[in-house]
Design a protein around this motif. Structure first.
Motif: not given
Length: 499
Positions: A458-461, A475-482, A367-370
């Motif tokens: 606030g930008i993750i390298p 997609m993998a980084v998005y999933k990890e951060l979410a 349940d996370t935004p784009p």
């Protein structure tokens, strides 16, 4: 020759992508007849997939133009400048053909030759069609394209259809003569300069008629539109609907280039270009009715190489005159290399799609935004560039529904590979401002200095996915951060700051 590792671009769809279609431009094109799909599979300007691996070139044989645009000035040239209408050398048709063969022999992945200026090709019909005729005979393996404002298009369609020309780009900025009068001060029509609304009306009528004629003959047509805030930005959704209805294949909405130093009317008068958010919003609005091109680099009229690079300096007149070219032998090598690329593209596309689908299934319940992600790449669809060496970043949007390509953003190169990198603080600050709405930056390597600056903004390298395919890595980084709770809703954050 070593072949690149290949990979496919994601489909551009409004609101993300569905579970069955996420990730590949070819999914977007699967509905096309085989003969059309074959025409675009190795065309870098008509396929997001192809633009990573196949090169294009433009030859400057058409100096005259038959309209005046408020966003155009062809007088200035700088080797570091990339914008339409800019050239360093003007060629005769014979010189142009020799250059094309030299480039094709040297860069076997070059599949497309376009004539795009520096004026309008169809306002210079003798030079343009002489070039096409010779290339059809001497280099039949190269796709031929033309870009035009459309004023002289209807009377040129028959001649275009006689040659190996099955891709045409028309720049259509409006279908409303009142808006056209704000963009075009005059058109040159039947030996008269016709100004204002009357001239715009003639141009629009010719563009629409020419588009219909091309569609009737099965010639693929891409529409370019320049987004001019306050002039035609709200109107371009209507343009997209109309040109799709008349058979256009692809719509490319480009940002206005209006820096004052270019000497254009808009630049001098202070007309601003759109920001990244405005451009994306308009492209998404148009995407509901039309396939959108989002990988355009607004190339020079003498560009050579992959999109986003320019190897024109390697093929100046003096250099090509000294080359000994056996084009028949070169053509055999070109065919072999291009066939191998297409085969590898197919294999890599399947592999990548399987990874994407799995990641998407795992992320579906989030349940996370784009979120937007910036990627440093030198091409081939993989993360293969040092953060400090990037002159542009590709921007992708990830959500629980998948990944889609959004746009590219140019930046100043932060590091030149020597001891001066630490002095380039202003360039680094500018890059970070350009990427301020991104959740993370994916690159092959990154130094401690920019790492800390990105985190402060606030930008993750992220340098953990070097040489991996872009979309699965995003997609993998998005999933990890979410899952870790580190994903920040940048849009909501910005709205709070404004409020």
């Amino acid at each position: 020759m070593e072949l690149p590792v290949l990979n496919a671009e994601p489909a551009v769809k409004k609101g993300g992508c569905s579970a069955s279609s996420c990730g590949s431009t070819d999914d977007q094109m699967n509905h096309l007849p085989d003969h059309i799909r074959e025409k675009v599979q190795n065309h870098p300007c008509y396929s997001e997939d192809a633009h990573h691996y196949f090169a294009r070139m433009h030859v400057a044989v058409a100096p005259a133009c038959n309209i005046q645009c408020h966003y155009c000035n062809r007088k200035y040239d700088c080797a570091n400048e990339s914008r339409p209408g800019v050239v360093s050398e003007l060629y005769t048709p014979e010189q142009a053909v020799r250059k094309v063969k030299a480039v094709a022999a040297t860069i076997p992945q070059m599949t497309v030759l376009g004539i795009a200026g520096p004026g309008d090709p169809l306002a210079n019909p003798e030079r343009t069609f002489a070039t096409f005729r010779m290339l059809s005979e001497q280099a039949p393996d190269i796709k031929l394209c033309v870009s035009t404002n459309g004023l002289a298009l209807p009377e040129s369609v028959e001649e275009l259809s006689k040659h190996n020309i099955d891709h045409v780009t028309i720049t259509i900025n409006t279908v409303d003569p009142d808006i056209g009068a704000e963009i075009y001060p005059w058109v040159f029509w039947k030996n008269q300069r016709i100004k204002g609304r009357a001239g715009a009306e003639i141009l629009i009528e010719q563009q629409q008629r020419g588009l219909e004629m091309l569609s009737e003959r099965g010639i693929l047509t891409k529409i370019n539109s320049v987004m001019i805030p306050g002039i035609n930005d709200k109107h371009l959704v209507e343009v997209s609907k109309i040109v799709k209805g008349k058979g256009a294949f692809l719509h490319n909405v480009m940002p206005l280039i209006a820096e004052a130093e270019h000497g254009t009317f808009y630049g001098v008068m202070g007309q601003r270009g759109p920001n990244a958010e405005e451009l994306q919003e308009l492209q998404d609005a148009c995407a509901g009715d039309m396939n959108m091109m989002r990988h355009c680099r607004q190339c020079r009229a003498d560009a050579v190489g992959l999109l986003g690079e320019d190897r024109g300096a390697e093929f100046t007149l003096d250099k090509i005159e000294a080359m000994d070219i056996d084009y028949e032998e070169a053509m055999k090598k070109r065919q072999a290399i291009q066939s191998a690329i297409l085969e590898e593209m197919t294999a890599k596309r399947v592999e990548k799609q399987e990874t994407l689908v799995q990641l998407q299934v795992e992320s579906a319940a989030l349940d996370t935004p784009p979120a937007l992600f910036a990627v440093a790449t030198q091409g081939q669809g993989v993360i293969n560039q040092h953060f400090g060496h990037a002159k542009e970043f590709l921007i992708y949007e990830a959500s629980p529904q998948g990944v889609r390509f959004i746009m590219h953003r140019k930046v100043e190169q932060y590091c030149s590979g020597d001891d001066t990198c630490g002095e380039a603080e202003s360039a680094l600050d500018l890059s970070i401002r350009t990427l301020k709405d991104c959740a993370a930056v994916l690159c092959s390597k990154i130094g401690y200095g920019p790492w800390e600056k990105l985190e402060e903004a606030g930008i993750i390298p992220n340098g953990e996915h070097a040489m991996e395919a872009i979309e699965p890595a995003v997609m993998a980084v998005y999933k990890e951060l979410a899952e870790s709770g580190r994903l920040v809703d940048k849009k909501r954050e910005a709205m709070r700051a404004v409020g």
